[in-house]
Design a protein around this motif. Structure first.
Motif, PDB file in Angstrom:
ATOM      1  N   PHE A 108      82.888 132.602 116.493  1.00  0.00           N
ATOM      2  CA  PHE A 108      82.266 132.554 115.165  1.00  0.00           C
ATOM      3  C   PHE A 108      83.197 133.174 114.138  1.00  0.00           C
ATOM      4  O   PHE A 108      83.927 134.126 114.419  1.00  0.00           O
ATOM      5  CB  PHE A 108      80.892 133.229 115.161  1.00  0.00           C
ATOM      6  N   SER A 109      83.192 132.598 112.945  1.00  0.00           N
ATOM      7  CA  SER A 109      84.132 133.006 111.903  1.00  0.00           C
ATOM      8  C   SER A 109      83.446 133.005 110.535  1.00  0.00           C
ATOM      9  O   SER A 109      82.837 132.000 110.148  1.00  0.00           O
ATOM     10  CB  SER A 109      85.329 132.055 111.872  1.00  0.00           C
ATOM     11  N   GLY A 110      83.522 134.140 109.836  1.00  0.00           N
ATOM     12  CA  GLY A 110      82.977 134.234 108.482  1.00  0.00           C
ATOM     13  C   GLY A 110      81.496 133.965 108.395  1.00  0.00           C
ATOM     14  O   GLY A 110      81.007 133.505 107.357  1.00  0.00           O
ATOM     15  N   VAL A 111      80.759 134.302 109.442  1.00  0.00           N
ATOM     16  CA  VAL A 111      79.332 133.960 109.492  1.00  0.00           C
ATOM     17  C   VAL A 111      78.519 134.900 108.605  1.00  0.00           C
ATOM     18  O   VAL A 111      78.658 136.123 108.663  1.00  0.00           O
ATOM     19  CB  VAL A 111      78.823 134.012 110.946  1.00  0.00           C
ATOM     20  N   ALA A 112      77.653 134.306 107.794  1.00  0.00           N
ATOM     21  CA  ALA A 112      76.745 135.061 106.925  1.00  0.00           C
ATOM     22  C   ALA A 112      75.367 134.418 106.985  1.00  0.00           C
ATOM     23  O   ALA A 112      75.230 133.222 107.240  1.00  0.00           O
ATOM     24  CB  ALA A 112      77.258 135.069 105.485  1.00  0.00           C
ATOM     25  N   LYS A 113      74.335 135.238 106.768  1.00  0.00           N
ATOM     26  CA  LYS A 113      72.972 134.727 106.731  1.00  0.00           C
ATOM     27  C   LYS A 113      72.187 135.453 105.659  1.00  0.00           C
ATOM     28  O   LYS A 113      72.227 136.693 105.569  1.00  0.00           O
ATOM     29  CB  LYS A 113      72.277 134.917 108.089  1.00  0.00           C
ATOM     30  N   ARG A 114      71.486 134.680 104.845  1.00  0.00           N
ATOM     31  CA  ARG A 114      70.622 135.257 103.823  1.00  0.00           C
ATOM     32  C   ARG A 114      69.339 134.458 103.733  1.00  0.00           C
ATOM     33  O   ARG A 114      69.295 133.270 104.052  1.00  0.00           O
ATOM     34  CB  ARG A 114      71.324 135.312 102.470  1.00  0.00           C
ATOM     35  N   TYR A 115      68.281 135.116 103.316  1.00  0.00           N
ATOM     36  CA  TYR A 115      67.001 134.479 103.044  1.00  0.00           C
ATOM     37  C   TYR A 115      66.661 134.748 101.592  1.00  0.00           C
ATOM     38  O   TYR A 115      66.393 135.893 101.214  1.00  0.00           O
ATOM     39  CB  TYR A 115      65.898 135.030 103.956  1.00  0.00           C
ATOM     40  N   ASP A 116      66.712 133.702 100.779  1.00  0.00           N
ATOM     41  CA  ASP A 116      66.522 133.858  99.339  1.00  0.00           C
ATOM     42  C   ASP A 116      67.497 134.920  98.809  1.00  0.00           C
ATOM     43  O   ASP A 116      68.686 134.750  98.919  1.00  0.00           O
ATOM     44  CB  ASP A 116      65.067 134.210  99.022  1.00  0.00           C
ATOM     45  N   GLU A 117      66.983 136.042  98.296  1.00  0.00           N
ATOM     46  CA  GLU A 117      67.864 137.060  97.725  1.00  0.00           C
ATOM     47  C   GLU A 117      68.280 138.117  98.736  1.00  0.00           C
ATOM     48  O   GLU A 117      69.109 138.981  98.428  1.00  0.00           O
ATOM     49  CB  GLU A 117      67.178 137.746  96.531  1.00  0.00           C
ATOM     50  N   ARG A 118      67.701 138.069  99.927  1.00  0.00           N
ATOM     51  CA  ARG A 118      68.011 139.097 100.921  1.00  0.00           C
ATOM     52  C   ARG A 118      69.190 138.677 101.792  1.00  0.00           C
ATOM     53  O   ARG A 118      69.141 137.657 102.470  1.00  0.00           O
ATOM     54  CB  ARG A 118      66.801 139.364 101.817  1.00  0.00           C
ATOM     55  N   VAL A 119      70.243 139.474 101.752  1.00  0.00           N
ATOM     56  CA  VAL A 119      71.409 139.238 102.604  1.00  0.00           C
ATOM     57  C   VAL A 119      71.188 139.983 103.920  1.00  0.00           C
ATOM     58  O   VAL A 119      71.035 141.206 103.926  1.00  0.00           O
ATOM     59  CB  VAL A 119      72.703 139.719 101.930  1.00  0.00           C
ATOM     60  N   VAL A 120      71.158 139.248 105.030  1.00  0.00           N
ATOM     61  CA  VAL A 120      70.960 139.871 106.340  1.00  0.00           C
ATOM     62  C   VAL A 120      72.285 140.439 106.841  1.00  0.00           C
ATOM     63  O   VAL A 120      72.369 141.589 107.265  1.00  0.00           O
ATOM     64  CB  VAL A 120      70.376 138.864 107.342  1.00  0.00           C
TER      65      VAL A 120
END
Length: 217
Positions: free
Chosen positions: A17-29
């Motif tokens: 995995f590379s540069g993986v990001a996850k967010r829900y609406d305004e919340r960055v996980v």
């Protein structure tokens, strides 16, 4: 000591995995995570409650799409087709359910049919023996302790001989004896070439890791 099964892919499956990001609406996980889980290794994901450990595991499994970044499942340097990937994946997570009105063998036979597995009787027996449960026991699962139920979930994850095993807080419902057993089982699976991805804050379980991803709170 080798595990009781042979992987369907001789060289195993690598999760990259590379540069993986996850967010829900305004919340960055989480954001910009990179790494890999290789055959014969244990990738440990740590972080405080709410930091996104379970979410990251779901992304690496392919159950959730990352907001950004890329996840690859590779065998012999080639990406495993999505329709085949699930055949090589075993998951143990708190949200997993077993049928409490059925006994352990009946549970595993059901999941074997769902997966279209052959020789189900032998598979079920071997999977239960591998986790220390008696395949002759016919007690409904509702009468199991939480530790026995956790072992059954692990047996379910191993039933189809996965090349990649994902464990989300696997020791949370186990007593000290069960944790000793889990320690040996994970080490045996890794030694046999399984790719193991583990989310935990248990210090003992962290020691299994050959690689680590630490999430911030």
């Amino acid at each position: 000591m080798r595990a009781w099964y042979l992987h369907p892919m001789a060289d195993g499956v690598r999760v990259s995995f590379s540069g993986v990001a996850k967010r829900y609406d305004e919340r960055v996980v989480f954001r910009s995570l990179s790494g890999e889980a290789a055959p014969g290794e244990v990738l440990v994901v740590t972080g405080p409650n709410g930091s996104g450990k379970s979410t990251l595991l779901a992304v690496l499994c392919g159950l959730l799409r990352p907001t950004r970044g890329e996840v690859k499942h590779l065998a012999d340097g080639r990406e495993v087709p999505r329709e085949r990937w699930r055949r090589h994946l075993g998951v143990v997570a708190p949200a997993m359910a077993v049928y409490e009105e059925l006994d352990a063998v009946e549970n595993l036979r059901f999941f074997a049919r769902v997966r279209g597995l052959g020789a189900a009787a032998d598979r079920c027996r071997r999977a239960l023996e591998a986790v220390g449960l008696d395949p002759e026991r016919r007690t409904p699962v509702r009468g199991y302790s939480t530790g026995m139920a956790q072992r059954l979930k692990i047996a379910q994850a191993l039933l189809h001989e996965p090349a990649v095993l994902v464990l989300d807080e696997p020791g949370s419902n186990l007593d000290p004896t069960g944790k000793d057993w889990l320690d040996g089982k994970v080490r045996d699976l890794a030694a046999a070439g399984t790719t193991v991805i583990l989310a935990t804050n248990d210090r003992r379980e962290m020691e299994w890791g050959s690689r680590r991803v630490a999430l911030a709170g």
